[in-house]
Design a protein around this motif. Structure first.
Motif, short mmCIF file in Angstrom:
data_model
loop_
_atom_site.label_atom_id
_atom_site.label_comp_id
_atom_site.label_asym_id
_atom_site.label_seq_id
_atom_site.Cartn_x
_atom_site.Cartn_y
_atom_site.Cartn_z
N CYS A 35 0.83 -1.21 0.00
CA CYS A 35 0.00 0.00 0.00
C CYS A 35 0.86 1.26 0.00
O CYS A 35 0.54 2.24 -0.67
CB CYS A 35 -0.96 0.00 1.19
SG CYS A 35 -2.25 -1.26 1.06
N ILE A 38 2.22 1.94 -3.42
CA ILE A 38 1.19 2.44 -4.34
C ILE A 38 0.82 3.88 -4.01
O ILE A 38 0.76 4.73 -4.89
CB ILE A 38 -0.05 1.53 -4.32
CG1 ILE A 38 0.28 0.18 -4.94
CG2 ILE A 38 -1.22 2.19 -5.07
CD1 ILE A 38 -0.81 -0.87 -4.79
N THR A 39 0.61 4.18 -2.72
CA THR A 39 0.15 5.52 -2.32
C THR A 39 1.30 6.49 -2.11
O THR A 39 1.10 7.69 -2.23
CB THR A 39 -0.66 5.45 -1.02
OG1 THR A 39 0.19 5.01 0.05
CG2 THR A 39 -1.87 4.57 -1.16
N ALA A 78 -4.44 -3.75 -2.61
CA ALA A 78 -4.13 -2.89 -3.76
C ALA A 78 -5.33 -2.05 -4.15
O ALA A 78 -5.22 -0.85 -4.42
CB ALA A 78 -3.66 -3.74 -4.95
N LEU A 82 -5.59 2.02 -4.03
CA LEU A 82 -6.04 2.82 -5.17
C LEU A 82 -7.24 3.68 -4.79
O LEU A 82 -7.35 4.83 -5.22
CB LEU A 82 -6.36 1.90 -6.35
CG LEU A 82 -5.16 1.19 -6.97
CD1 LEU A 82 -5.63 0.15 -7.98
CD2 LEU A 82 -4.19 2.18 -7.60
N ASP A 140 -3.22 5.50 -11.62
CA ASP A 140 -3.17 4.61 -10.46
C ASP A 140 -2.85 3.18 -10.89
O ASP A 140 -2.04 2.50 -10.27
CB ASP A 140 -4.49 4.64 -9.69
CG ASP A 140 -4.77 6.01 -9.08
OD1 ASP A 140 -3.82 6.80 -8.92
OD2 ASP A 140 -5.94 6.27 -8.75
N ARG A 143 0.88 2.94 -12.02
CA ARG A 143 1.79 2.97 -10.87
C ARG A 143 1.73 1.66 -10.09
O ARG A 143 2.76 1.09 -9.73
CB ARG A 143 1.46 4.15 -9.96
CG ARG A 143 2.41 4.30 -8.79
CD ARG A 143 2.27 5.59 -7.98
NE ARG A 143 0.93 6.01 -7.72
CZ ARG A 143 0.28 6.98 -8.38
NH1 ARG A 143 0.87 7.63 -9.35
NH2 ARG A 143 -0.95 7.29 -8.06
N ALA A 144 0.53 1.16 -9.83
CA ALA A 144 0.40 -0.09 -9.07
C ALA A 144 1.03 -1.26 -9.82
O ALA A 144 1.78 -2.05 -9.24
CB ALA A 144 -1.07 -0.37 -8.78
N LEU A 163 -4.82 -6.79 -9.38
CA LEU A 163 -5.43 -5.53 -9.83
C LEU A 163 -6.74 -5.73 -10.58
O LEU A 163 -7.34 -4.76 -11.04
CB LEU A 163 -4.44 -4.75 -10.70
CG LEU A 163 -3.14 -4.33 -10.00
CD1 LEU A 163 -2.22 -3.62 -10.97
CD2 LEU A 163 -3.44 -3.46 -8.78
#
Length: 189
Positions: A35, A38-39, A78, A82, A140, A143-144, A163
């Motif tokens: 997380c 991702i963030t 994930a 997002l 998003d 990137r993930a 995802l």
């Protein structure tokens, strides 16, 4: 699925909160790392992990065991990460100021420094800034997918499953992310 994880999953599914706690303790750190990557924000990552674990507890009866428990949890996490990004518009507007993950292993913030050469340091600083800016400009999904592939080393099948994409969509998201990062770094060659 590991026998201890399966046993805890079966007990948790039957309503045993202590068994679910075992699962949380086994998976919380990797979920936070995912997380965070991702963030790129510790507070958002913590919120995403809490949301993911809450959603996992609520949806435990729906987990059928066909995929690995960790894959199922990673997918929930994930998606929660997002969702946190969607809720927090400041991350899309480039307000990210930077920061390393807790063990300092984030390769995007590692600057090349082979010696005391000031020119090399300046190039390294600029490289880090460009990567940070471009990572925030990725969608998003891009990137993930990029982080899961190139930072976590996950296979395409697991990324796609995590995802909620098919393999082709997953490949395209990673390809677009790599192309955008290369384009941003081209002037430094």
């Amino acid at each position: 699925m590991d026998n201890s994880v399966q046993a805890a999953w079966v007990r948790a599914r039957a309503g045993d909160p202590l068994a679910f706690r075992e699962l949380v303790q086994a998976h919380a750190r990797p979920l936070f790392q995912l997380c965070f990557r991702i963030t790129r924000d510790a507070a958002l990552a913590e919120d995403a992990v809490q949301e993911a674990l809450y959603n996992a507890w609520r949806g435990l009866a729906g987990f059928d065991g066909r995929s690995a428990f960790a894959t199922w949890l990673h997918r929930i996490a994930a998606n929660a990460a997002l969702e946190q990004l969607r809720r927090n518009a400041r991350h899309r507007d480039g307000a990210f100021e930077g920061g390393d993950d807790e063990d300092g292993a984030d390769f995007l913030h590692t600057l090349p420094d082979d010696g005391p050469d000031p020119e090399a340091r300046a190039v390294g600083v600029e490289l880090g800034r460009r990567i940070d800016r471009q990572m925030q400009r990725l969608s998003d999904a891009e990137r993930a997918a990029f982080m899961l592939r190139h930072y976590e080393g996950e296979p395409l099948e697991r990324i796609a499953d995590t995802l909620g994409m098919n393999i082709g969509q997953c490949k395209q998201a990673i390809f677009r992310a790599v192309r955008k990062l290369r384009d941003a770094l081209e002037p430094l060659r």
